[in-house]
Design an enzyme around this catalytic site. Structure first.
Site, PDB file in Angstrom:
ATOM      1  N   LYS A   1      -9.359 -17.112 -10.954  1.00  0.00           N
ATOM      2  CA  LYS A   1      -9.141 -16.185 -12.061  1.00  0.00           C
ATOM      3  C   LYS A   1     -10.493 -15.596 -12.483  1.00  0.00           C
ATOM      4  CE  LYS A   1      -6.141 -17.491 -15.226  1.00  0.00           C
ATOM      5  NZ  LYS A   1      -5.570 -18.106 -16.468  1.00  0.00           N
TER       6      LYS A   1
ATOM      7  N   GLU B   1      -9.682 -27.534  -6.016  1.00  0.00           N
ATOM      8  CA  GLU B   1      -9.284 -27.239  -7.395  1.00  0.00           C
ATOM      9  C   GLU B   1      -7.913 -26.578  -7.423  1.00  0.00           C
ATOM     10  OE1 GLU B   1     -10.064 -27.644 -10.456  1.00  0.00           O
ATOM     11  OE2 GLU B   1     -12.184 -27.348 -10.917  1.00  0.00           O
TER      12      GLU B   1
ATOM     13  N   PHE C   1      -1.639 -17.363 -18.556  1.00  0.00           N
ATOM     14  CA  PHE C   1      -1.630 -18.824 -18.503  1.00  0.00           C
ATOM     15  C   PHE C   1      -0.488 -19.237 -17.580  1.00  0.00           C
ATOM     16  CE2 PHE C   1      -3.263 -22.766 -19.999  1.00  0.00           C
ATOM     17  CZ  PHE C   1      -2.234 -23.665 -19.796  1.00  0.00           C
ATOM     18  N   VAL C   2      -0.850 -19.815 -16.442  1.00  0.00           N
ATOM     19  CA  VAL C   2       0.137 -20.122 -15.410  1.00  0.00           C
ATOM     20  C   VAL C   2       0.331 -21.627 -15.291  1.00  0.00           C
ATOM     21  CG1 VAL C   2      -0.252 -18.016 -14.097  1.00  0.00           C
ATOM     22  CG2 VAL C   2      -1.655 -20.036 -13.624  1.00  0.00           C
TER      23      VAL C   2
ATOM     24  N   ASP D   1     -11.371 -20.735 -13.439  1.00  0.00           N
ATOM     25  CA  ASP D   1     -11.367 -19.598 -14.363  1.00  0.00           C
ATOM     26  C   ASP D   1     -12.764 -19.369 -14.937  1.00  0.00           C
ATOM     27  OD1 ASP D   1     -11.267 -21.880 -15.932  1.00  0.00           O
ATOM     28  OD2 ASP D   1      -9.322 -21.419 -16.820  1.00  0.00           O
TER      29      ASP D   1
ATOM     30  N   ARG E   1       4.061 -29.518 -14.104  1.00  0.00           N
ATOM     31  CA  ARG E   1       3.338 -29.739 -12.847  1.00  0.00           C
ATOM     32  C   ARG E   1       4.278 -29.776 -11.647  1.00  0.00           C
ATOM     33  NH1 ARG E   1      -1.946 -31.154 -13.963  1.00  0.00           N
ATOM     34  NH2 ARG E   1      -2.363 -32.328 -15.879  1.00  0.00           N
TER      35      ARG E   1
ATOM     36  N   GLY F   1      -4.520 -31.612 -11.631  1.00  0.00           N
ATOM     37  CA  GLY F   1      -3.940 -30.332 -11.248  1.00  0.00           C
ATOM     38  C   GLY F   1      -3.943 -30.042  -9.765  1.00  0.00           C
TER      39      GLY F   1
END
Length: 260
Positions: free
Chosen positions: A202, A170, A228-229, A174, A241, A115
């Site tokens: 988050k 990162e 949720f992104v 969350d 992505r 990510g």
């Protein structure tokens, strides 16, 4: 025309020798009627001279295709545009660079795959300071939309971090479970201090307090609401992505987890 023949016994065959200077043959071309002049330029096929037709797509024809692409993307709305993302990354990079230049030794920037890939690439290119880069893979989501709470390191570092300052990059923090697991892992490897630089934070989902090591600092791009992104490196089931912006995923695109 006279021909002299000389026979020589050569096995059972006969060798015939012709004169060395025979009279030349005369070729005569038949006269033909002149062809009428062509109305087309030379080397041009009449088919190539026809006017080309231009196919123009009406707005009504383009609209369904655009709507289909948007529906396939599954994005409910955009939270941060590509321009807003780029501007904020520049600001975070400037803050990080100022701190890293003050350190006596080059730090190790550790990206959390997959990510953080896009964020890390954009970030380090704007940091004017010597540094090393490596990646680690810590999995906790799988194909779900909520962290499972049981992260594990599945691909470790190649760079030695013992005695060095480490910056963990990162995509999103969350619950804090994944990040806490990684910080403990790096501390065991001998990192002298650990900072965290996350693109999104988050806090509404936080379950674990993030404990930095040494004089480490916490950097963040945006505080993210509890959606949720996806996009800019973040995914759902390994999709989305490559979106250049951050968007909210439509609820119908995924099955709600029991943790919601």
């Amino acid at each position: 025309m006279s021909i002299m023949l000389t026979t020589t016994a050569l096995g059972s065959g006969i060798l015939a020798r012709f004169p060395t200077n025979p009279a030349p043959f005369q070729f005569h071309s038949r006269s033909t009627a002149a062809s009428p002049p062509s109305h087309h330029p030379p080397h041009k096929s009449p088919a190539l001279l026809r006017p080309r037709t231009t196919l123009a797509l009406s707005p009504a024809a383009v609209a369904p295709a655009a709507a289909m692409v948007s529906a396939e993307a599954g994005i409910d709305r955009v939270l941060w545009t590509e321009a807003e993302v780029s501007a904020r990354v520049c600001e975070v990079a400037a803050e990080l660079a100022a701190d890293l230049r003050a350190r006596p030794e080059p730090p190790v920037v550790v990206g959390v795959a997959t990510g953080a890939l896009l964020f890390l690439a954009d970030l380090v290119r704007r940091v004017d300071a010597p540094l090393a880069v490596d990646f680690v893979r810590v999995e906790s989501y799988g194909d779900g939309t909520v962290s499972s709470g049981a992260p594990r390191v599945t691909a470790d570092l190649k760079v030695d971090v013992a005695g060095k300052h480490v910056v963990v990059v990162e995509d999103i923090v969350d619950t804090g479970n994944t990040l806490s697991c990684l910080i403990a892992h790096l501390e065991k490897k001998g990192a002298s201090s650990i900072s965290v630089c996350t693109f999104l934070d988050k806090p509404a989902r936080r379950k674990v307090n993030i404990q930095l090591v040494g004089d480490g600092k916490f950097y963040r791009g945006f505080e993210c609401p509890d959606y949720f992104v996806v996009g800019y490196g973040m995914d759902y089931a390994e999709l989305y992505r490559n979106l250049p912006y951050v968007g909210v995923l439509k609820p119908e695109m995924y099955k709600k987890d029991s943790c919601n």
